[in-house]
Design a protein around this motif. Structure first.
Motif, PDB file in Angstrom:
ATOM      1  N   UNK A 365    -112.597  18.292  11.744  1.00 42.34           N
ATOM      2  CA  UNK A 365    -112.755  17.366  10.772  1.00 42.34           C
ATOM      3  C   UNK A 365    -113.904  16.319  10.952  1.00 42.34           C
ATOM      4  N   UNK A 366    -113.426  15.938  11.530  1.00 45.04           N
ATOM      5  CA  UNK A 366    -114.839  14.563  11.722  1.00 45.04           C
ATOM      6  C   UNK A 366    -116.113  15.062  11.304  1.00 45.04           C
ATOM      7  N   UNK A 367    -116.895  16.071  12.249  1.00 43.68           N
ATOM      8  CA  UNK A 367    -117.987  16.715  12.214  1.00 43.68           C
ATOM      9  C   UNK A 367    -118.468  16.884  10.621  1.00 43.68           C
ATOM     10  N   UNK A 368    -117.347  17.569  10.294  1.00 39.97           N
ATOM     11  CA  UNK A 368    -117.684  17.846   8.470  1.00 39.97           C
ATOM     12  C   UNK A 368    -117.856  16.459   8.019  1.00 39.97           C
ATOM     13  N   UNK A 369    -116.678  15.726   8.299  1.00 40.35           N
ATOM     14  CA  UNK A 369    -116.572  14.593   7.292  1.00 40.35           C
ATOM     15  C   UNK A 369    -118.083  13.616   7.793  1.00 40.35           C
ATOM     16  N   UNK A 370    -118.681  13.239   8.638  1.00 39.69           N
ATOM     17  CA  UNK A 370    -119.829  12.915   9.147  1.00 39.69           C
ATOM     18  C   UNK A 370    -120.902  13.991   7.986  1.00 39.69           C
ATOM     19  N   UNK A 371    -120.938  15.327   7.915  1.00 44.23           N
ATOM     20  CA  UNK A 371    -122.174  16.188   7.111  1.00 44.23           C
ATOM     21  C   UNK A 371    -121.835  16.032   6.129  1.00 44.23           C
ATOM     22  N   UNK A 372    -120.708  15.754   5.240  1.00 41.73           N
ATOM     23  CA  UNK A 372    -120.141  15.132   3.891  1.00 41.73           C
ATOM     24  C   UNK A 372    -120.990  14.024   3.596  1.00 41.73           C
ATOM     25  N   UNK A 373    -120.699  13.045   4.693  1.00 37.77           N
ATOM     26  CA  UNK A 373    -121.124  11.851   4.494  1.00 37.77           C
ATOM     27  C   UNK A 373    -122.477  11.660   3.718  1.00 37.77           C
ATOM     28  N   UNK A 374    -122.997  12.489   4.927  1.00 33.61           N
ATOM     29  CA  UNK A 374    -124.753  11.954   4.952  1.00 33.61           C
ATOM     30  C   UNK A 374    -125.395  12.986   3.779  1.00 33.61           C
ATOM     31  N   UNK A 375    -124.850  14.257   3.530  1.00 34.31           N
ATOM     32  CA  UNK A 375    -124.783  14.505   2.125  1.00 34.31           C
ATOM     33  C   UNK A 375    -125.038  13.875   0.661  1.00 34.31           C
ATOM     34  N   UNK A 376    -124.106  12.813   1.102  1.00 28.85           N
ATOM     35  CA  UNK A 376    -123.766  12.113  -0.510  1.00 28.85           C
ATOM     36  C   UNK A 376    -124.566  10.678  -0.081  1.00 28.85           C
ATOM     37  N   UNK A 377    -125.030  10.888   0.963  1.00 29.64           N
ATOM     38  CA  UNK A 377    -125.893   9.488   1.547  1.00 29.64           C
ATOM     39  C   UNK A 377    -125.169   8.358   1.195  1.00 29.64           C
ATOM     40  N   UNK A 378    -123.927   8.549   1.926  1.00 33.29           N
ATOM     41  CA  UNK A 378    -122.692   7.306   2.431  1.00 33.29           C
ATOM     42  C   UNK A 378    -122.623   6.963   3.789  1.00 33.29           C
TER      43      UNK A 378
END
Length: 466
Positions: A365-378
């Protein structure tokens, strides 16, 4: 966007607390483990240890299924043990190869008519063999296939002595392992089980139960497992031993009081994690029947076992371990935070629940969260890289501390090449292998009910034992 930002802030705070908790526990466990090893080494050098001529009679039970390659070496290693009162029972669990034939030929075994009293349930025997004129009694029981737990139950039924040792057929015991693992029983009459230390034998040359040559395995994957094993067996198990909190004894090497195991119903044949299931069941049985007990860990009782050479075999092994962990924790979930079970419920169960059973899902879950946050520039990319590097460095230092503490205290010598290999691979183990195994463990429960009894086949290699 405010709601999304709040979500990522909460997730970030959770992971900081999660990692702080794990890092603190690992630091404490490695510190306590290293200190214990050095105290033990100093005590042995000063000869300040229990010296006696009393021997606890022990039955060694070796379940075997298609172990033709390793079984003769394993039995030879057991015959070389420096112990006076024990027997060896090999249970061939319906092998389809020459496991039984290899033993019969190697030790001149003869078929006998021997009835076996059923104290715990198991599949029926087909034939019983004994070997004449050996150092200790050697028995081979060929039975209908029922799984490892069923084979262990057969060994319990056939055993003559009040304590039994269970071990894997691809493992060898160090010459003094029996003496070391029974010592807690001699020191404390309430001890009902003792776990031994397990180390990969890949790269070790063993003669007469003694390691005469040791180097890091030639292949990368077994090397990383050496570091992983040392961290695991040095850390949590020694710490849990301090408060009678051990809830797992490796199936590769463990000692049990037979009468109590029989009273508790023996090994459970419906789970892959029969080793952990039995230990947790003993905690529950003793607590519910108000039986004084201790479950110990003997860090100087060493068993050498084969670590999988291929990633495919390693994934099969870890999938099996995770399903067994899930079985044990869910069956005995009443232990969690239950005052009746003391620190076992508040520390041991909680640790295995969060940092073993749930950890792969949390990390994925942490890995996917980091990927999502990177995609949203957050995400603050430099901070995340720094955080990850600190995590890798911290974990690598603790792994190396555990590894070199174990190497030093059991008097193994490493070449400069081996030292450089360990230092170089420790970062790869915590940053690469850990996440691969997290995915394997995270997907282990998919199709759980259909596949929970499918062990999978692991390729064996000949043990370098003479």
């Amino acid at each position: 966007m405010d709601a999304v930002q709040l979500f990522f802030d909460i997730v970030g705070a959770f992971f900081v607390l999660y990692m702080l908790g794990y890092a603190s526990f690992l630091f404490l466990a490695v510190a306590v483990g290293s200190s214990t090893l050095y105290q033990l080494k100093r005590r042995n050098h000063l000869k300040n240890e229990l010296l006696q001529e009393y021997y606890v009679p022990v039955s060694i039970v070796v379940p075997a299924y298609n172990e033709e390659i390793t079984i003769v070496s394993t039995v030879r290693s057991l015959l070389s043990l420096e112990y006076k009162l024990y027997e060896i029972i090999v249970v061939d669990d319906g092998s389809t190869d020459r496991t039984a034939a290899a033993l019969v030929e190697a030790f001149g075994m003869e078929q006998i008519a021997r009835p076996i009293h059923r104290m715990v349930s198991c599949q029926p025997e087909k034939a019983v063999f004994e070997a004449p004129n050996l150092k200790v009694p050697l028995t081979l029981i060929c039975k209908k296939n029922g799984g490892k737990a069923d084979a262990l139950n057969m060994g319990i039924n056939a055993s003559r002595y009040p304590y039994f040792v269970c071990m894997d057929a691809d493992s060898v015991l160090q010459y003094d392992s029996l003496e070391k693992i029974v010592r807690p029983v001699l020191e404390d009459g309430t001890v009902v089980a003792v776990g031994g230390a397990v180390r990969p034998c890949n790269g070790a040359e063993i003669q007469g139960g003694r390691v005469v040559s040791y180097h890091m395995p030639s292949r990368i994957l077994p090397c990383m497992q050496v570091l992983e094993y040392d961290r695991s067996f040095l850390a949590a198990r020694i710490l849990f031993d301090r408060f009678n909190g051990s809830i797992i004894i490796s199936g590769a090497f463990g000692l049990f009081k037979k009468s109590l195991v029989i009273d508790a119903g023996g090994y459970d044949t419906t789970t892959m994690g029969e080793d952990m299931e039995l230990v947790v069941k003993l905690h529950v049985f003793c607590r519910e029947h108000n039986i004084p007990y201790r479950i110990r860990y003997a860090t100087d009782a060493i068993c050498w076992t084969q670590a999988p050479d291929s990633l495919s075999d390693l994934c099969k092994q870890r999938r099996r371990w995770h399903i067994g962990l899930f079985d044990s924790l869910t069956r005995h979930r009443r232990i969690l935070a239950n005052p009746k079970y003391g620190l076992v419920g508040f520390i041991s169960y909680l640790y295995f629940l969060i940092y073993e059973l749930l950890s792969p899902y949390i990390e994925i879950f942490g890995v996917f969260t980091v990927i999502a946050a990177f995609a949203l520039d957050l995400i603050n990319v430099p901070f995340m890289i720094l955080f990850f590097l600190i995590y890798v460095l911290y974990s690598a230092i603790l792994s190396l501390t555990a590894f070199f503490a174990r190497i030093h205290t059991i008097d193994l010598k490493l070449s400069v090449t081996d030292i450089l290999k360990a230092v170089g691979l420790c970062a790869l183990e915590v940053s690469f292998l850990r996440f691969i195994l997290a995915w394997v463990r995270g997907t282990a429960l998919l199709g759980y009910r259909k596949k929970k009894q499918q062990w999978g086949t692991i390729q064996r290699q000949k043990i370098n034992f003479q």
